[in-house]
Design a protein around this motif. Structure first.
Motif, short mmCIF file in Angstrom:
data_model
loop_
_atom_site.label_atom_id
_atom_site.label_comp_id
_atom_site.label_asym_id
_atom_site.label_seq_id
_atom_site.Cartn_x
_atom_site.Cartn_y
_atom_site.Cartn_z
N GLY A 158 0.91 -1.21 -0.12
CA GLY A 158 0.11 -0.10 -0.08
C GLY A 158 0.95 1.18 -0.02
O GLY A 158 1.63 1.37 0.78
N ARG A 167 -2.61 7.40 -3.96
CA ARG A 167 -2.91 5.96 -2.91
C ARG A 167 -2.88 5.16 -4.04
O ARG A 167 -3.34 5.16 -5.18
CB ARG A 167 -4.35 6.12 -2.64
CG ARG A 167 -4.65 6.87 -1.43
CD ARG A 167 -3.52 6.54 -0.23
NE ARG A 167 -4.02 7.66 0.92
CZ ARG A 167 -3.33 8.81 1.09
NH1 ARG A 167 -2.64 9.22 0.21
NH2 ARG A 167 -3.70 9.56 2.09
N TYR A 168 -1.75 4.02 -3.94
CA TYR A 168 -1.80 2.95 -4.91
C TYR A 168 -1.61 1.72 -4.19
O TYR A 168 -0.76 1.57 -3.01
CB TYR A 168 -0.64 3.22 -5.51
CG TYR A 168 -0.64 2.82 -7.12
CD1 TYR A 168 -0.99 3.66 -8.26
CD2 TYR A 168 0.15 1.59 -7.41
CE1 TYR A 168 -1.14 3.20 -9.32
CE2 TYR A 168 -0.05 1.13 -8.81
CZ TYR A 168 -0.63 2.08 -9.75
OH TYR A 168 -0.63 1.63 -11.05
N VAL A 169 -2.55 0.58 -4.69
CA VAL A 169 -2.27 -0.44 -3.84
C VAL A 169 -2.18 -1.70 -4.98
O VAL A 169 -2.57 -1.56 -6.07
CB VAL A 169 -3.83 -1.01 -3.13
CG1 VAL A 169 -3.91 -2.52 -2.60
CG2 VAL A 169 -4.00 0.17 -2.21
N THR A 170 -1.00 -2.52 -4.74
CA THR A 170 -0.63 -3.48 -5.67
C THR A 170 -0.08 -4.51 -4.76
O THR A 170 -0.11 -4.58 -3.51
CB THR A 170 0.35 -2.89 -6.70
OG1 THR A 170 0.53 -3.97 -7.71
CG2 THR A 170 1.61 -2.43 -5.96
N GLN A 171 0.59 -5.61 -5.18
CA GLN A 171 1.19 -6.73 -4.60
C GLN A 171 2.35 -7.16 -5.39
O GLN A 171 2.47 -7.27 -6.79
CB GLN A 171 0.22 -7.86 -4.54
CG GLN A 171 -0.56 -8.47 -5.64
CD GLN A 171 -1.55 -9.38 -5.28
OE1 GLN A 171 -2.73 -8.92 -4.41
NE2 GLN A 171 -1.80 -10.45 -5.84
#
Lengths: 231, 181
Positions: A158, A167-171
């Motif tokens: 996150g 805001r950036y959500v990745t994996q």
């Protein structure tokens, strides 16, 4: 006024038995109201209450004992799509332990906790947009929504920038993981090049000899008004 | 050029060289493990503390759990996660009016299980002069109404309707549209 076409949710491809997700009920249907950037600019500091401590990025040393599993170093650089580094971004990660179990009340997986591993870390990117964590390689686990799907080994990221617009959500996924093709989240990404972005690369230079295996996971922010580090 | 020496990817030099963005993914059900709650922004100096609460609701008016709600303003930011009741409550400070803008909070909402990007709106206060706000002036009365908080005994109340007839007005801005190119 331009309509905003980016999806809020990506449907699973064929091959997964998960029921269709009813976007009519759960996600916005009206086009976004596009406003000038100057009216939405709000650059709140990411410092203060949430400032990471110096050891918050070492998930191997958050308890008295040594965590189970393969110890790894994960590092990389956060840039915008022009390759410009994004500095002072709060990077928060969360992950399962080596058995594929989260320290979270909602995790139904019948697997053991590791008393020496929490699975949460945080740090700020430096002036070059770089971050580093020491942690363990998480275990894979079955996906609760579909018994035929597995979550391949992954670490959630996150990213929080100075403005609420950042805001950036990745994996991060692991290279060579045979479960990547059975992973429902990875499988939602239709473009192969984009899917590859989720997979870290083995990085021997980042390894600590005799202690950790190194992985490099660069993050390219798209679709945000990212702030470059230097002009 | 703006990048550092020794980049592996190298820097993009023309639009055709732009890097493929890392895909956005959902927060998943366990994000509260890693993304810390910070429900309170401590007031400094003469700043006035206020409480803002409400619920995140779907098109049927049902509460939406496991959803991240953040507020942002020049003074700082807060973050909260909804539980089974879809409720959030944060304490922050009353924002100041700025040229062309009435006092407002930027508010972000992102459901853990089904949103890969946050929805952003503005929260306005019923006890402020909102008529001169340049953003509100661009909106219809119906759109404006979804962005106005209610005054309560303990502070302000603001429900976020993710979908449905009462859907909150969500905002985009030019920078957000990068990946359409």
């Amino acid at each position: 006024m331009r309509a905003y076409t980016e999806p809020w949710w990506v449907q699973l491809p064929e091959g997964f038995s998960t029921p269709e997700f009813d976007t009519e009920i759960w996600t916005p249907r009206k086009p976004l109201v596009i406003v000038p950037s100057r009216l939405i600019d709000s650059s709140a500091p990411v410092y203060g209450y949430g400032t990471p401590g110096p050891t918050d990025n070492d998930l191997l040393s958050q308890h008295d004992g040594v965590p189970m599993g393969e110890h790894i170093t994960v590092h990389g650089r956060v840039t915008d799509s022009w390759g410009r580094p994004v500095r002072d971004m709060l990077v928060e990660i969360w992950q399962a332990n080596a058995a594929g179990k989260y320290v979270h009340d909602h995790d139904p997986t019948p697997k053991p906790h590791d008393p020496h591993f929490t699975g949460a870390g945080r740090t700020l990117t430096n002036a070059h947009g770089e971050y580093t964590f020491k942690t363990i390689k998480p275990g894979a686990y079955p996906w609760w929504r579909d018994p035929e799907a597995w979550r391949a080994q992954h670490i959630h990221f996150g990213l929080t920038g100075r403005g609420l617009t950042e805001r950036y959500v990745t994996q991060m996924q692991f290279p060579g993981d045979p479960l990547l093709s059975r992973d429902p989240v990875v499988s939602t990404i239709p473009d192969a090049k984009a899917r590859e972005r989720l997979v870290a690369e083995l990085d021997w230079e980042a390894a600590i000899p005799g202690i950790t295996v190194g992985y490099r996971f660069d993050i390219v922010l798209g679709g945000v008004h990212a702030t470059p580090a230097e002009h | 050029m703006t990048t550092t020496a020794g980049d592996r990817d190298g820097a993009a030099t023309a639009s055709s060289d732009r890097l493929v963005p890392t895909p956005r993914t959902i927060l998943g059900p366990y994000f509260t493990l890693g993304m810390h709650v910070r429900p309170t922004l401590q007031p400094a100096g003469h700043q006035v503390p206020i409480t803002v609460s409400g619920r995140v609701l779907n098109a049927l008016g049902e509460p939406v759990m496991m959803t991240m709600v953040e507020t942002s303003q020049p003074e700082g930011w807060t973050r909260y996660f909804t539980g089974l009741d879809g409720a959030y409550v944060i304490t922050t400070v009353k924002p100041q009016a700025t040229p062309g803008r009435a006092p407002h909070l930027l508010l972000l909402v992102m459901s853990g299980n089904f949103m890969i990007r946050p929805a952003v709106t503005c929260l306005y206060f019923p006890d402020e002069d909102n008529d001169t706000d340049e953003l509100l002036q661009q909106l219809s009365p119906e759109q404006r109404a979804t962005m106005l908080a209610r005054r309560t005994d303990i502070g302000y109340e603001f429900d976020i309707h993710l979908a449905g007839d009462s859907e909150t007005t969500f905002l985009g801005w030019p920078g957000l549209l990068d990946d359409e190119e």
